[in-house]
Design a protein around this motif. Structure first.
Motif, PDB file in Angstrom:
ATOM      1  N   ALA A  35      16.227   5.932   0.776  1.00  0.00           N
ATOM      2  CA  ALA A  35      16.876   7.244   0.676  1.00  0.00           C
ATOM      3  C   ALA A  35      15.860   8.390   0.659  1.00  0.00           C
ATOM      4  CB  ALA A  35      17.737   7.307  -0.582  1.00  0.00           C
ATOM      5  N   THR A  36      14.571   8.074   0.431  1.00  0.00           N
ATOM      6  CA  THR A  36      13.533   9.116   0.447  1.00  0.00           C
ATOM      7  C   THR A  36      13.026   9.400   1.854  1.00  0.00           C
ATOM      8  OG1 THR A  36      11.654   7.607   0.142  1.00  0.00           O
ATOM      9  CG2 THR A  36      12.762   8.415  -1.864  1.00  0.00           C
ATOM     10  N   SER A  37      13.597   8.737   2.851  1.00  0.00           N
ATOM     11  CA  SER A  37      13.250   8.918   4.272  1.00  0.00           C
ATOM     12  C   SER A  37      11.803   8.572   4.617  1.00  0.00           C
ATOM     13  CB  SER A  37      13.555  10.350   4.720  1.00  0.00           C
ATOM     14  OG  SER A  37      14.917  10.620   4.575  1.00  0.00           O
ATOM     15  N   PRO A  38      11.370   7.357   4.302  1.00  0.00           N
ATOM     16  CA  PRO A  38      10.043   6.951   4.758  1.00  0.00           C
ATOM     17  C   PRO A  38      10.044   6.829   6.287  1.00  0.00           C
ATOM     18  CG  PRO A  38      11.226   5.073   3.867  1.00  0.00           C
ATOM     19  CD  PRO A  38      12.082   6.282   3.619  1.00  0.00           C
ATOM     20  N   THR A  39       8.874   6.750   6.879  1.00  0.00           N
ATOM     21  CA  THR A  39       8.817   6.645   8.336  1.00  0.00           C
ATOM     22  C   THR A  39       9.361   5.292   8.794  1.00  0.00           C
ATOM     23  OG1 THR A  39       6.603   5.684   8.387  1.00  0.00           O
ATOM     24  CG2 THR A  39       6.761   8.105   8.417  1.00  0.00           C
ATOM     25  N   ARG A  40       9.876   5.260  10.008  1.00  0.00           N
ATOM     26  CA  ARG A  40      10.383   4.000  10.566  1.00  0.00           C
ATOM     27  C   ARG A  40       9.286   2.953  10.616  1.00  0.00           C
ATOM     28  NH1 ARG A  40      13.953   5.959  15.738  1.00  0.00           N
ATOM     29  NH2 ARG A  40      15.536   7.057  14.534  1.00  0.00           N
ATOM     30  N   HIS A  41       8.091   3.404  10.954  1.00  0.00           N
ATOM     31  CA  HIS A  41       6.968   2.471  11.051  1.00  0.00           C
ATOM     32  C   HIS A  41       6.696   1.797   9.705  1.00  0.00           C
ATOM     33  CE1 HIS A  41       3.216   0.711  12.347  1.00  0.00           C
ATOM     34  NE2 HIS A  41       2.654   1.224  11.270  1.00  0.00           N
ATOM     35  N   VAL A  43       8.783   1.419   7.150  1.00  0.00           N
ATOM     36  CA  VAL A  43       9.894   0.521   6.818  1.00  0.00           C
ATOM     37  C   VAL A  43       9.731  -0.789   7.583  1.00  0.00           C
ATOM     38  CG1 VAL A  43      12.404   0.191   6.899  1.00  0.00           C
ATOM     39  CG2 VAL A  43      11.458   2.415   6.264  1.00  0.00           C
ATOM     40  N   SER A  44       9.330  -0.717   8.840  1.00  0.00           N
ATOM     41  CA  SER A  44       9.099  -1.927   9.632  1.00  0.00           C
ATOM     42  C   SER A  44       7.957  -2.759   9.062  1.00  0.00           C
ATOM     43  CB  SER A  44       8.780  -1.564  11.085  1.00  0.00           C
ATOM     44  OG  SER A  44       9.894  -0.959  11.683  1.00  0.00           O
ATOM     45  N   GLU A  45       6.928  -2.082   8.569  1.00  0.00           N
ATOM     46  CA  GLU A  45       5.805  -2.805   7.959  1.00  0.00           C
ATOM     47  C   GLU A  45       6.245  -3.532   6.681  1.00  0.00           C
ATOM     48  OE1 GLU A  45       2.547  -3.289   8.941  1.00  0.00           O
ATOM     49  OE2 GLU A  45       3.130  -2.377  10.838  1.00  0.00           O
ATOM     50  N   ARG A  70      -1.355   1.377   5.621  1.00  0.00           N
ATOM     51  CA  ARG A  70      -0.127   1.347   6.414  1.00  0.00           C
ATOM     52  C   ARG A  70       1.135   1.465   5.546  1.00  0.00           C
ATOM     53  NH1 ARG A  70      -1.442  -2.069  11.599  1.00  0.00           N
ATOM     54  NH2 ARG A  70       0.658  -1.391  12.081  1.00  0.00           N
ATOM     55  N   TYR A  71       0.976   1.531   4.212  1.00  0.00           N
ATOM     56  CA  TYR A  71       2.109   1.518   3.282  1.00  0.00           C
ATOM     57  C   TYR A  71       2.012   2.638   2.250  1.00  0.00           C
ATOM     58  CZ  TYR A  71       2.541  -3.307   4.998  1.00  0.00           C
ATOM     59  OH  TYR A  71       2.675  -4.428   5.775  1.00  0.00           O
ATOM     60  N   PRO A  72       1.710   3.867   2.623  1.00  0.00           N
ATOM     61  CA  PRO A  72       1.438   4.895   1.604  1.00  0.00           C
ATOM     62  C   PRO A  72       2.626   5.209   0.694  1.00  0.00           C
ATOM     63  CG  PRO A  72       1.594   5.905   3.775  1.00  0.00           C
ATOM     64  CD  PRO A  72       1.614   4.417   3.975  1.00  0.00           C
ATOM     65  N   THR A  73       3.806   5.453   1.233  1.00  0.00           N
ATOM     66  CA  THR A  73       4.924   5.833   0.362  1.00  0.00           C
ATOM     67  C   THR A  73       5.492   4.624  -0.379  1.00  0.00           C
ATOM     68  OG1 THR A  73       6.582   5.679   2.129  1.00  0.00           O
ATOM     69  CG2 THR A  73       5.539   7.824   1.795  1.00  0.00           C
ATOM     70  N   PHE A  74       5.403   3.442   0.205  1.00  0.00           N
ATOM     71  CA  PHE A  74       5.825   2.209  -0.474  1.00  0.00           C
ATOM     72  C   PHE A  74       4.969   1.990  -1.718  1.00  0.00           C
ATOM     73  CE2 PHE A  74       4.931  -2.459  -0.775  1.00  0.00           C
ATOM     74  CZ  PHE A  74       6.160  -2.856  -1.276  1.00  0.00           C
TER      75      PHE A  74
END
Length: 136
Positions: A35-41, A43-45, A70-74
Motif C-alpha cells: 500500500a506504500t507503492s514500492p516500485t514494481r521492480h 516487489v518483483s525482487e 535492490r531492496y531499499p524500501t523493503f
C-alpha cells in the motif's frame, strides 16, 4: 477413534500453528507495504525470495543471500521490527569463508542480507508479493 477408524478431524500441532500464524502475519505486513507503492521492480525482487525458498530451496534447507541495494524500501519497512535484516559485507564474509574452508566460491553482494528457508514471516511476506506480481 480406533486403529480401523482413525480420527477424521485435522489438527494442528504447536509448530504448525505457530508457522501458519507467522506466515499470515507476513502476508498482512506485505499488504501494508504494498500500500506504500514500492516500485514494481522491488516487489518483483521480494517475490523472488518466495520463488527461491518456498519449498526450502535447492537443498530443502537453504539460506539465500540478496543484494541489499535492490531492496531499499523493503529493508526500511522491516527496520525496527523483530524481522529486521542485518546488512553485512558479503565480499568479506565469503572471502573469510573461502579462507577457512579452502574453497573458491564467488563473493556475495557487497551489501548483503540473508533469508532462510525457515523464516515463516518473511516467506509469507514474499509469498504475498509473489501473488501480487502474478495478479498483475
Amino acid at each position: 477413534m480406533t486403529a480401523l477408524q482413525p480420527d477424521q478431524h485435522y489438527s494442528l500441532d504447536d509448530f504448525r500453528h505457530t508457522w501458519l500464524a507467522e506466515e499470515g502475519d507476513g502476508w498482512r505486513a506485505a499488504i501494508l507495504w504494498l500500500a506504500t507503492s514500492p516500485t514494481r521492480h522491488e516487489v518483483s525482487e521480494v517475490a523472488r525470495i518466495h520463488r527461491d525458498l518456498h519449498d526450502g530451496g535447492v537443498t530443502g534447507c537453504d539460506t539465500a543471500h540478496y543484494d541489499a541495494t535492490r531492496y531499499p524500501t523493503f529493508l526500511e519497512f522491516l527496520r525496527g521490527s523483530p524481522h529486521e535484516r542485518e546488512i553485512t559485507d558479503g565480499g568479506a564474509e565469503m572471502a573469510d569463508l573461502n579462507a577457512r574452508q579452502g574453497t573458491w566460491y564467488p563473493a556475495w553482494p557487497k551489501e548483503c542480507f540473508t533469508v532462510s528457508f525457515d523464516e515463516a514471516y518473511l516467506l509469507g511476506f514474499a509469498a504475498a508479493c509473489n501473488t501480487a506480481v502474478r495478479m498483475r
